[in-house]
Design a protein around this motif. Structure first.
Motif, PDB file in Angstrom:
ATOM      1  N   ALA A   8       0.850  -1.185   0.000  1.00 54.59           N
ATOM      2  CA  ALA A   8       0.000   0.000   0.000  1.00 54.59           C
ATOM      3  C   ALA A   8       0.889   1.239   0.000  1.00 54.59           C
ATOM      4  CB  ALA A   8      -0.907   0.018   1.225  1.00 54.59           C
ATOM      5  N   VAL A   9       0.510   2.207  -0.812  1.00 56.17           N
ATOM      6  CA  VAL A   9       1.189   3.504  -0.832  1.00 56.17           C
ATOM      7  C   VAL A   9       0.155   4.536  -0.418  1.00 56.17           C
ATOM      8  CG1 VAL A   9       2.406   5.219  -2.217  1.00 56.17           C
ATOM      9  CG2 VAL A   9       2.744   2.770  -2.674  1.00 56.17           C
ATOM     10  N   SER A  31      -1.435  -0.826  -4.316  1.00 59.72           N
ATOM     11  CA  SER A  31      -2.656  -0.035  -4.139  1.00 59.72           C
ATOM     12  C   SER A  31      -2.240   1.311  -3.581  1.00 59.72           C
ATOM     13  CB  SER A  31      -3.625  -0.717  -3.166  1.00 59.72           C
ATOM     14  OG  SER A  31      -4.071  -1.956  -3.674  1.00 59.72           O
ATOM     15  N   LEU A  32      -2.565   2.378  -4.323  1.00 59.29           N
ATOM     16  CA  LEU A  32      -2.204   3.729  -3.891  1.00 59.29           C
ATOM     17  C   LEU A  32      -3.460   4.462  -3.448  1.00 59.29           C
ATOM     18  CD1 LEU A  32       0.315   6.176  -5.436  1.00 59.29           C
ATOM     19  CD2 LEU A  32      -2.021   6.964  -5.009  1.00 59.29           C
ATOM     20  N   PHE A  33      -3.384   5.137  -2.303  1.00 56.80           N
ATOM     21  CA  PHE A  33      -4.521   5.859  -1.728  1.00 56.80           C
ATOM     22  C   PHE A  33      -4.188   7.348  -1.635  1.00 56.80           C
ATOM     23  CE2 PHE A  33      -4.756   1.533  -0.236  1.00 56.80           C
ATOM     24  CZ  PHE A  33      -6.107   1.220  -0.300  1.00 56.80           C
ATOM     25  N   GLU A  34      -5.066   8.179  -2.146  1.00 57.35           N
ATOM     26  CA  GLU A  34      -4.930   9.630  -2.056  1.00 57.35           C
ATOM     27  C   GLU A  34      -6.222  10.196  -1.466  1.00 57.35           C
ATOM     28  OE1 GLU A  34      -4.467  13.423  -1.907  1.00 57.35           O
ATOM     29  OE2 GLU A  34      -2.763  12.113  -2.347  1.00 57.35           O
ATOM     30  N   SER A  35      -6.082  11.002  -0.422  1.00 57.55           N
ATOM     31  CA  SER A  35      -7.267  11.522   0.269  1.00 57.55           C
ATOM     32  C   SER A  35      -8.028  12.544  -0.564  1.00 57.55           C
ATOM     33  CB  SER A  35      -6.869  12.139   1.607  1.00 57.55           C
ATOM     34  OG  SER A  35      -5.984  13.227   1.414  1.00 57.55           O
ATOM     35  N   SER A  36      -7.318  13.267  -1.439  1.00 57.66           N
ATOM     36  CA  SER A  36      -7.958  14.297  -2.260  1.00 57.66           C
ATOM     37  C   SER A  36      -8.464  13.692  -3.572  1.00 57.66           C
ATOM     38  CB  SER A  36      -6.956  15.409  -2.557  1.00 57.66           C
ATOM     39  OG  SER A  36      -7.460  16.315  -3.507  1.00 57.66           O
ATOM     40  N   ARG A  37      -9.330  14.435  -4.255  1.00 63.42           N
ATOM     41  CA  ARG A  37      -9.731  14.035  -5.604  1.00 63.42           C
ATOM     42  C   ARG A  37      -8.678  14.454  -6.645  1.00 63.42           C
ATOM     43  NH1 ARG A  37     -14.847  12.218  -5.726  1.00 63.42           N
ATOM     44  NH2 ARG A  37     -16.199  12.725  -3.956  1.00 63.42           N
ATOM     45  N   VAL A 256       3.824  -1.174   3.745  1.00 62.07           N
ATOM     46  CA  VAL A 256       3.093   0.082   3.602  1.00 62.07           C
ATOM     47  C   VAL A 256       4.106   1.226   3.487  1.00 62.07           C
ATOM     48  CG1 VAL A 256       1.441   1.697   4.623  1.00 62.07           C
ATOM     49  CG2 VAL A 256       1.123  -0.780   4.924  1.00 62.07           C
ATOM     50  N   ILE A 257       3.938   2.044   2.466  1.00 56.23           N
ATOM     51  CA  ILE A 257       4.762   3.246   2.312  1.00 56.23           C
ATOM     52  C   ILE A 257       3.907   4.453   2.652  1.00 56.23           C
ATOM     53  CG2 ILE A 257       6.076   4.699   0.724  1.00 56.23           C
ATOM     54  CD1 ILE A 257       6.663   2.262  -0.960  1.00 56.23           C
ATOM     55  N   ILE A 258       4.381   5.243   3.609  1.00 52.24           N
ATOM     56  CA  ILE A 258       3.719   6.506   3.932  1.00 52.24           C
ATOM     57  C   ILE A 258       4.395   7.589   3.104  1.00 52.24           C
ATOM     58  CG2 ILE A 258       3.076   8.131   5.741  1.00 52.24           C
ATOM     59  CD1 ILE A 258       3.475   5.845   7.761  1.00 52.24           C
ATOM     60  N   ALA A 259       3.691   8.067   2.076  1.00 58.59           N
ATOM     61  CA  ALA A 259       4.247   9.058   1.156  1.00 58.59           C
ATOM     62  C   ALA A 259       3.461  10.364   1.242  1.00 58.59           C
ATOM     63  CB  ALA A 259       4.243   8.526  -0.273  1.00 58.59           C
ATOM     64  N   GLY A 397       8.059  -3.403   7.839  1.00 63.97           N
ATOM     65  CA  GLY A 397       7.004  -3.277   6.848  1.00 63.97           C
ATOM     66  C   GLY A 397       6.445  -1.879   6.695  1.00 63.97           C
ATOM     67  N   ILE A 398       6.864  -0.928   7.553  1.00 70.22           N
ATOM     68  CA  ILE A 398       6.417   0.462   7.433  1.00 70.22           C
ATOM     69  C   ILE A 398       7.588   1.304   6.926  1.00 70.22           C
ATOM     70  CG2 ILE A 398       5.476   2.483   8.594  1.00 70.22           C
ATOM     71  CD1 ILE A 398       3.505   0.192   8.391  1.00 70.22           C
ATOM     72  N   TRP A 399       7.345   2.064   5.877  1.00 69.91           N
ATOM     73  CA  TRP A 399       8.400   2.839   5.218  1.00 69.91           C
ATOM     74  C   TRP A 399       7.939   4.275   5.011  1.00 69.91           C
ATOM     75  CZ3 TRP A 399      12.798  -0.025   3.602  1.00 69.91           C
ATOM     76  CH2 TRP A 399      12.656  -1.423   3.676  1.00 69.91           C
ATOM     77  N   LEU A 400       8.901   5.163   4.849  1.00 74.34           N
ATOM     78  CA  LEU A 400       8.619   6.557   4.538  1.00 74.34           C
ATOM     79  C   LEU A 400       9.146   6.898   3.157  1.00 74.34           C
ATOM     80  CD1 LEU A 400       9.707   8.345   7.854  1.00 74.34           C
ATOM     81  CD2 LEU A 400       7.428   7.472   7.263  1.00 74.34           C
ATOM     82  N   ALA A 401       8.460   7.798   2.488  1.00 76.40           N
ATOM     83  CA  ALA A 401       8.944   8.360   1.219  1.00 76.40           C
ATOM     84  C   ALA A 401       8.466   9.801   1.147  1.00 76.40           C
ATOM     85  CB  ALA A 401       8.425   7.564   0.020  1.00 76.40           C
ATOM     86  N   GLY A 402       9.332  10.676   0.677  1.00 75.50           N
ATOM     87  CA  GLY A 402       8.964  12.078   0.562  1.00 75.50           C
ATOM     88  C   GLY A 402      10.187  12.959   0.467  1.00 75.50           C
ATOM     89  N   ASP A 403       9.975  14.208   0.129  1.00 79.32           N
ATOM     90  CA  ASP A 403      11.109  15.105  -0.059  1.00 79.32           C
ATOM     91  C   ASP A 403      11.814  15.453   1.243  1.00 79.32           C
ATOM     92  OD1 ASP A 403       9.309  16.863   1.140  1.00 79.32           O
ATOM     93  OD2 ASP A 403       8.945  18.036  -0.684  1.00 79.32           O
ATOM     94  N   TYR A 404      11.206  15.106   2.389  1.00 79.63           N
ATOM     95  CA  TYR A 404      11.814  15.392   3.691  1.00 79.63           C
ATOM     96  C   TYR A 404      12.665  14.246   4.218  1.00 79.63           C
ATOM     97  CZ  TYR A 404       8.350  12.261   5.711  1.00 79.63           C
ATOM     98  OH  TYR A 404       7.620  11.146   6.017  1.00 79.63           O
TER      99      TYR A 404
END
Length: 441
Positions: A8-9, A31-37, A256-259, A397-404
């Motif tokens: 999951a991303v 499976s990628l989840f985005e809260s916004s439309r 799970v990737i928290i992006a 199993g928990i990972w981070l991704a992002g510009d920070y």
């Protein structure tokens, strides 16, 4: 763990989609989840009247190798980016243009030909670049960029028109607080690299259409899920894997990737005690804003380049969207990091920016409409010796991704993409897979 890893991303920005595409190419089920439309995260399109505006005008550099590779992978045409040789132009004040020569001659000749810079300015710029090269671009100990500039005898003009604007644009941190080491890394990979590395790549399409939307289509065509308007509230440990509160299918995921943006991590992992040190590291980060004022004039606005610098009290860079395939008369003005613009009203700021544009360009048509977009926590403050969280976490199993996430680079689109790719490759390696092992176009 299942034969085909279920990943999951969480987050549909540049880091999330870079991770998802990389995982899919390695054989994982994503499976990628985005809260916004709207896809894109903090680099997304915002609607105004009949226009699609970016929440912040971004430019890419030729040095953004991973971003450009990702664009090619998902089928983005090269002509969506307006490619220009490096040109730092302040109308009537200063022009520094890279020459059409191989490195390092492109910058050396450009500096010699520069208008508005004295010989003292030019010698100072050459001196700093030579000094950094001798030091292998290591700044030890790390210190504010302002101290690096003062210590190498940079002139007031050069600092005001070249170094400080480049620093704030790249690091989104005031020059007296920004990390000299990270700034040196940026200079090494852009001004001191191949001539094409310093090219300015300005998107002709909005930031959502540039990468997230094509990546979403690419994933969907290969059987992966991209779910918008479905916010994930929490990650829960479940039978050796994880479930997501907000996933309507209650799927069990191996990884799970928290992006998301960093400030969204804590509530997602509140039920995972092992993540406490990661949350503490993230909570220690400070953030800087980016303000983008979109100004629509009644007629065309004549720019000497699609991007110019402003030497007024507020605006930093102005973009002629008409030169990039946008509507005639639409101008974007960007203000990075905190500053005096936060002390006045939106209306007063917009009028001041119109005055600064007029000072730089001459008489302007009447202003038809305006929209100012403030991303209050656009990036982390890139200060000396900053500790940033790693991609891997104490929770298996928990990972981070992002510009920070920890890297040598500031918070840019390239940093986000690199982070997503790096995190995905680590997961593939852990699962005995490799990117490109499943080639599906």
């Amino acid at each position: 763990m299942s034969a085909t890893p279920q990943v999951a991303v969480i987050g549909g920005g540049y880091a999330g989609f870079a991770a998802a595409v990389t995982l899919a190419r390695g054989g994982a089920r994503v499976s990628l989840f985005e809260s916004s439309r709207t896809l894109g995260g903090r680099a997304r399109v915002v609607e105004k009247l009949d226009y699609g505006l970016d929440n912040g005008q971004h430019i890419l550099l030729g040095a953004y190798d991973e971003t450009l590779r990702m664009l090619r992978l998902v089928g983005v045409r090269p002509n969506v980016l307006e490619t220009r040789r490096l040109a730092l132009v302040y109308p009537g004040l200063c022009e520094l243009r890279a020459a059409a020569l191989p490195a390092p001659l492109h910058l050396a000749l450009g500096l010699l030909r520069a208008k508005g810079l004295s010989w003292a300015d030019k010698r100072a710029m050459a001196r700093l670049m030579s000094q950094l090269k001798r030091q292998a671009y290591r700044v030890e100990p790390d210190r504010p960029v302002s101290e690096l500039l003062a210590g190498s005898g940079q002139t007031e003009t050069l600092t005001r028109l070249i170094w400080a604007p480049l620093c704030v644009a790249a690091l989104n941190t005031p020059v007296d607080q920004a990390s000299a080491q990270v700034f040196a890394n940026v200079l090494k990979d852009s001004l001191a690299a191949a001539a094409s590395a310093s090219d300015l790549l300005i998107p002709r399409v909005d930031l959502s259409e540039l990468f997230p939307v094509p990546a979403s289509r690419w994933l969907a065509m290969r059987g992966h899920q991209v779910r918008t308007a479905e916010p994930i509230k929490a990650i829960e440990a479940h039978e050796g894997g994880y479930r997501l509160d907000g996933d309507p299918w209650s799927t069990r995921y191996d990884q799970v990737i928290i992006a998301t943006a960093p400030y969204h991590v804590a509530p997602l992992v509140a039920g995972l005690p092992g993540m406490a040190p990661v949350v503490a590291c993230i909570d220690a980060l400070h953030h800087e804003p980016i303000v983008t004022s979109w100004l629509a004039f009644e007629g065309p606005v004549k720019f000497p380049e699609p991007m110019i610098g402003l030497d007024g009290s507020y605006g930093q860079w102005a973009f002629d969207r008409a030169a990039l395939g946008g509507p005639e008369g639409l101008v974007g003005v960007v203000i990075s990091a905190r500053g005096a613009h936060q002390e006045i009203s939106r209306e007063a700021l917009e009028m001041a920016l119109v005055a600064e544009l007029q000072q730089a360009l001459g008489p302007l048509p009447a202003l038809r409409w305006s929209k100012t977009i403030t991303e209050k926590r656009a990036t982390f403050a890139c200060t000396p010796g900053l500790q940033r969280p790693a991609a891997s976490t104490p929770e298996p199993g928990i990972w981070l991704a992002g510009d920070y996430v920890d890297s040598p680079y500031p918070a840019t689109l390239e940093a986000a993409v690199r982070s997503g790719v790096g995190t995905a490759r680590s997961i593939l390696k852990r699962c005995g897979l490799k990117e490109g092992s499943l080639l599906m176009g």
